[in-house]
Design a protein around this motif. Structure first.
Motif, PDB file in Angstrom:
ATOM      1  N   LYS A 161       0.852  -1.182   0.000  1.00  0.00           N
ATOM      2  CA  LYS A 161       0.000   0.000   0.000  1.00  0.00           C
ATOM      3  C   LYS A 161       0.887   1.229   0.000  1.00  0.00           C
ATOM      4  N   ILE A 162       0.516   2.181  -0.811  1.00  0.00           N
ATOM      5  CA  ILE A 162       1.284   3.416  -0.924  1.00  0.00           C
ATOM      6  C   ILE A 162       1.134   4.255   0.339  1.00  0.00           C
ATOM      7  N   HIS A 163       2.230   4.860   0.755  1.00  0.00           N
ATOM      8  CA  HIS A 163       2.172   5.845   1.836  1.00  0.00           C
ATOM      9  C   HIS A 163       3.057   7.025   1.468  1.00  0.00           C
ATOM     10  N   LYS A 164       2.868   8.121   2.176  1.00  0.00           N
ATOM     11  CA  LYS A 164       3.659   9.329   1.905  1.00  0.00           C
ATOM     12  C   LYS A 164       5.116   9.073   2.258  1.00  0.00           C
ATOM     13  N   PRO A 165       6.040   9.690   1.509  1.00  0.00           N
ATOM     14  CA  PRO A 165       7.456   9.563   1.859  1.00  0.00           C
ATOM     15  C   PRO A 165       7.742  10.178   3.233  1.00  0.00           C
ATOM     16  N   LYS A 166       8.781   9.696   3.871  1.00  0.00           N
ATOM     17  CA  LYS A 166       9.193  10.271   5.143  1.00  0.00           C
ATOM     18  C   LYS A 166       9.628  11.716   4.907  1.00  0.00           C
ATOM     19  N   PRO A 167       9.513  12.550   5.943  1.00  0.00           N
ATOM     20  CA  PRO A 167       9.966  13.935   5.781  1.00  0.00           C
ATOM     21  C   PRO A 167      11.422  13.976   5.321  1.00  0.00           C
ATOM     22  N   TRP A 168      11.711  14.914   4.452  1.00  0.00           N
ATOM     23  CA  TRP A 168      13.063  15.050   3.918  1.00  0.00           C
ATOM     24  C   TRP A 168      13.410  16.522   3.806  1.00  0.00           C
ATOM     25  N   LYS A 169      14.697  16.781   3.684  1.00  0.00           N
ATOM     26  CA  LYS A 169      15.172  18.158   3.630  1.00  0.00           C
ATOM     27  C   LYS A 169      16.021  18.349   2.386  1.00  0.00           C
ATOM     28  N   HIS A 170      15.723  19.383   1.624  1.00  0.00           N
ATOM     29  CA  HIS A 170      16.526  19.724   0.453  1.00  0.00           C
ATOM     30  C   HIS A 170      17.873  20.254   0.953  1.00  0.00           C
ATOM     31  N   VAL A 203      -1.724   3.124  -9.705  1.00  0.00           N
ATOM     32  CA  VAL A 203      -0.624   2.167  -9.871  1.00  0.00           C
ATOM     33  C   VAL A 203      -1.146   0.741 -10.010  1.00  0.00           C
ATOM     34  N   ASP A 204      -2.227   0.414  -9.305  1.00  0.00           N
ATOM     35  CA  ASP A 204      -2.812  -0.922  -9.439  1.00  0.00           C
ATOM     36  C   ASP A 204      -3.329  -1.149 -10.856  1.00  0.00           C
ATOM     37  N   SER A 205      -4.032  -0.172 -11.408  1.00  0.00           N
ATOM     38  CA  SER A 205      -4.611  -0.349 -12.741  1.00  0.00           C
ATOM     39  C   SER A 205      -3.544  -0.320 -13.832  1.00  0.00           C
ATOM     40  N   ALA A 206      -2.416   0.344 -13.585  1.00  0.00           N
ATOM     41  CA  ALA A 206      -1.342   0.396 -14.578  1.00  0.00           C
ATOM     42  C   ALA A 206      -0.423  -0.824 -14.500  1.00  0.00           C
ATOM     43  N   GLY A 207      -0.631  -1.671 -13.497  1.00  0.00           N
ATOM     44  CA  GLY A 207       0.207  -2.854 -13.347  1.00  0.00           C
ATOM     45  C   GLY A 207       1.585  -2.539 -12.791  1.00  0.00           C
ATOM     46  N   VAL A 208       1.707  -1.441 -12.052  1.00  0.00           N
ATOM     47  CA  VAL A 208       2.987  -1.049 -11.460  1.00  0.00           C
ATOM     48  C   VAL A 208       3.234  -1.895 -10.214  1.00  0.00           C
ATOM     49  N   ILE A 209       4.441  -2.428 -10.121  1.00  0.00           N
ATOM     50  CA  ILE A 209       4.846  -3.219  -8.965  1.00  0.00           C
ATOM     51  C   ILE A 209       5.657  -2.301  -8.059  1.00  0.00           C
ATOM     52  N   ILE A 210       5.186  -2.119  -6.841  1.00  0.00           N
ATOM     53  CA  ILE A 210       5.799  -1.180  -5.913  1.00  0.00           C
ATOM     54  C   ILE A 210       6.877  -1.878  -5.090  1.00  0.00           C
ATOM     55  N   GLN A 211       8.116  -1.415  -5.211  1.00  0.00           N
ATOM     56  CA  GLN A 211       9.212  -1.939  -4.398  1.00  0.00           C
ATOM     57  C   GLN A 211       9.220  -1.236  -3.044  1.00  0.00           C
ATOM     58  N   ASN A 212       9.198   0.101  -3.088  1.00  0.00           N
ATOM     59  CA  ASN A 212       9.152   0.917  -1.871  1.00  0.00           C
ATOM     60  C   ASN A 212       7.771   1.547  -1.793  1.00  0.00           C
ATOM     61  N   ALA A 213       7.133   1.439  -0.647  1.00  0.00           N
ATOM     62  CA  ALA A 213       5.757   1.914  -0.503  1.00  0.00           C
ATOM     63  C   ALA A 213       5.607   3.420  -0.706  1.00  0.00           C
ATOM     64  N   ASP A 214       6.717   4.171  -0.688  1.00  0.00           N
ATOM     65  CA  ASP A 214       6.620   5.613  -0.933  1.00  0.00           C
ATOM     66  C   ASP A 214       6.782   5.951  -2.416  1.00  0.00           C
ATOM     67  N   LEU A 215       6.780   4.942  -3.282  1.00  0.00           N
ATOM     68  CA  LEU A 215       6.868   5.060  -4.747  1.00  0.00           C
ATOM     69  C   LEU A 215       8.248   5.472  -5.257  1.00  0.00           C
ATOM     70  N   THR A 216       9.277   5.465  -4.408  1.00  0.00           N
ATOM     71  CA  THR A 216      10.598   5.867  -4.887  1.00  0.00           C
ATOM     72  C   THR A 216      11.215   4.828  -5.812  1.00  0.00           C
ATOM     73  N   VAL A 217      10.824   3.560  -5.678  1.00  0.00           N
ATOM     74  CA  VAL A 217      11.308   2.503  -6.572  1.00  0.00           C
ATOM     75  C   VAL A 217      10.121   1.625  -6.956  1.00  0.00           C
ATOM     76  N   CYS A 218       9.874   1.516  -8.271  1.00  0.00           N
ATOM     77  CA  CYS A 218       8.783   0.706  -8.799  1.00  0.00           C
ATOM     78  C   CYS A 218       9.272  -0.046 -10.032  1.00  0.00           C
ATOM     79  N   TYR A 219       8.499  -1.030 -10.440  1.00  0.00           N
ATOM     80  CA  TYR A 219       8.793  -1.799 -11.650  1.00  0.00           C
ATOM     81  C   TYR A 219       7.515  -1.947 -12.453  1.00  0.00           C
ATOM     82  N   ASP A 220       7.658  -2.138 -13.769  1.00  0.00           N
ATOM     83  CA  ASP A 220       6.488  -2.483 -14.559  1.00  0.00           C
ATOM     84  C   ASP A 220       6.431  -4.002 -14.692  1.00  0.00           C
ATOM     85  N   GLU A 221       5.413  -4.495 -15.377  1.00  0.00           N
ATOM     86  CA  GLU A 221       5.223  -5.938 -15.496  1.00  0.00           C
ATOM     87  C   GLU A 221       6.321  -6.622 -16.292  1.00  0.00           C
TER      88      GLU A 221
END
Length: 114
Positions: A17-26, A74-92
């Motif tokens: 399940k997708i969640h928001k990324p952890k707080p980060w600082k530029h 992401v579910d309908s596009a068939g995206v495979i989520i590696q990191n729940a914050d969407l920083t790393v994903c794969y396609d089918e």
């Protein structure tokens, strides 16, 4: 039915399940307009990193949506989520898609435009 590997199944426990990324600082304080420029530059060049344009389009839509809509995208596009914050994903097909945190959320040191 079909073979077990023919499609993603929701009950296999591997669906993240997708969640928001952890707080980060530029590295330095950044304005909203500078952040938007960084995001636009990333999305304009993202398809050149490899992968399919339609997956990049789906990831952009998901990054700009609220969490429940992002999950549906992401579910309908068939995206495979590696990191729940969407920083790393794969396609089918196994192509990797890496998203920087600045396209997914705002930094803690965001400043007002002058």
């Amino acid at each position: 039915m079909g073979c077990a590997g023919s499609s993603q199944t929701k009950g296999d426990g591997n669906v993240k399940k997708i969640h928001k990324p952890k707080p980060w600082k530029h590295p330095q304080p950044i304005t909203k307009s500078q952040l938007m420029q960084l995001r636009d530059e990333f999305w304009d060049t993202a398809p050149h990193y490899g992968g399919r344009k339609e997956i990049w389009d789906a990831l952009r839509a998901a990054a700009e949506a609220d969490l429940s809509l992002a999950q549906a995208i992401v579910d309908s596009a068939g995206v495979i989520i590696q990191n729940a914050d969407l920083t790393v994903c794969y396609d089918e097909r196994g192509a990797k898609y890496e998203l920087p945190k600045y396209v997914l959320s705002e930094p803690t040191n965001l400043i007002q435009d002058a």
